[in-house]
Write an enzyme that holds these catalytic residues in place. Structure first.
Site: not given
Ligand code: MRU
Length: 366
Positions: A54-56, A96, A204, A245, A255
């Site tokens: 996860r994470g963009a 997603r 997270q 995101d 985000n």
């Molecule tokens: O649902 P997630 O854990 O994928 O959400 C991640 C976030 O909201 C992060 O802040 C975003 O993706 C930036 S990661 C460098």
């Protein structure tokens, strides 16, 4: 200079075009740091959907490798090969909806094969896909470093910095985005104290950011999401720093859910609110944040934190995974091209819009 220790690689491709993707199953952290293997596009889709990765930026990289897996056994016929490629892009993109890096990376990887259409047999196109996926991963490593080094100047020695969700090594192919700024500032000798919000419902911040920062020797205090206002009132926080995101062309930023509330609190307390994100997180086709698709996830994530029932059977839930922070609440956005300040359409176009990726052409999703 503080020495930082490396946690294990978040994701790695093993072998050539017929290889496989290995990644840390982030749903098991911090109890276990277990690596899992993805050998099919369905494995990658499931890993993204269930937040094992996860994470963009990280889901973009994983999806690019997922496309390589999808095409490993594709038919030799060129027309059918490209039809299968289009289907695989659409399938992986559906994992997603909010982080634009996912579709950005898929389109970029697919475009690498499109450029060779008619020039090489389909059997050789897998190599082009893999080369592009590897390039995306390697560029992300450089991008994270650039964001970290550029943004480090925004933080001063002795600051308390509040961050939300996880934006570090676990969320990218490199050091991270918002956390890269913290890593680089600390490496440059600044003493910072990080407040990590636990980030309900999937934690997270508690499970990943606290783990990652502890691993790296960075001073971190874990707080519940609802404590942010109190911390600011007490003068413990001098800046808020988050990732993103998807960022619309006017700077409105999607985000992790809860980010908007932090931005409102920061404004009330006169604190800077910084966003860090690569250019691949900008969606310049959208004029404002209301157009960003917001993922809604199962209510079970709220009623059963860490799998344990914490709410009565049958209660109604609402579980948006992201929210949108209006540009007017964002002090600056740090990307690898520079710092966008003030955050408005003109400055987003000037900084994030410059030098588009030369290979950033797209493949229609159908
Ligand atoms: O649902 P997630 O854990 O994928 O959400 C991640 C976030 O909201 C992060 O802040 C975003 O993706 C930036 S990661 C460098």
């Amino acid at each position: 200079m503080t020495t930082l220790h490396q946690p294990p690689a978040t994701l790695a491709w093993h072998g050539g075009p017929s290889g496989y993707l290995e990644l840390i199953d982030q749903t098991l952290l911090p109890r276990q740091c277990r690596l899992i293997q993805c050998r099919t596009a369905d494995d990658v889709h499931e890993a993204i959907r269930s937040l094992r990765v996860r994470g963009a930026p990280a889901i973009g990289i994983a999806a690019a490798y997922g496309l390589c897996l999808a095409m490993q056994h594709a038919e030799d016929d060129e027309e059918r090969w490209f039809a299968a490629l289009k289907r695989a892009v659409a399938h992986l993109a559906s994992a997603r909806p909010t982080a634009v890096n996912l579709i950005w990376a898929l389109r970029r990887t697919a475009a690498a094969a499109q450029r060779l259409r008619g020039q090489v047999p389909p059997t050789q196109l897998g190599e082009a896909l893999l080369a592009e996926a590897r390039a995306i991963e390697q560029e992300d490593r450089q991008t994270c470093l650039a964001i970290g080094q550029l943004g480090a100047g925004l933080l001063c020695d002795g600051m308390g910095v509040l961050t939300h969700c996880n934006t570090g090594r676990l969320a990218t192919g490199g050091l991270g985005t918002a956390l890269a700024i913290i890593y680089c500032a600390v490496q440059a000798g600044k003493q910072l104290h990080v407040y990590a919000t636990e980030t309900r419902p999937l934690l997270q911040g508690a499970r990943l950011t606290a783990w990652e920062l502890l691993h790296s020797g960075i001073s971190v205090t874990l707080v519940c999401d609802s404590m942010a206002g109190h911390l600011m009132q007490q003068g413990r926080v001098q800046a808020v720093l988050t990732g993103a995101d998807r960022i619309a062309s006017n700077g409105d930023t999607a985000n992790k859910i809860g980010t908007y509330a932090l931005a409102v609190l920061a404004r009330h307390h006169g604190l800077p609110f910084y966003v860090a994100a690569p250019v691949s997180t900008f969606d310049l086709s959208l004029s404002e944040g209301t157009q960003i698709p917001i993922e809604e996830r199962s209510g079970r994530e709220i009623t059963h934190p860490c799998g344990v029932q914490a709410a009565p059977d049958g209660v109604q839930t609402y579980n948006p995974a992201f929210d949108v922070t209006p540009a007017a609440l964002i002090t600056a956005i740090v990307c690898e091209h520079g710092i966008i300040r003030p955050v408005d359409s003109q400055h987003v176009a000037l900084v994030a819009g410059k030098a588009p990726h030369p290979r950033g052409s797209t493949v229609p999703l159908g």
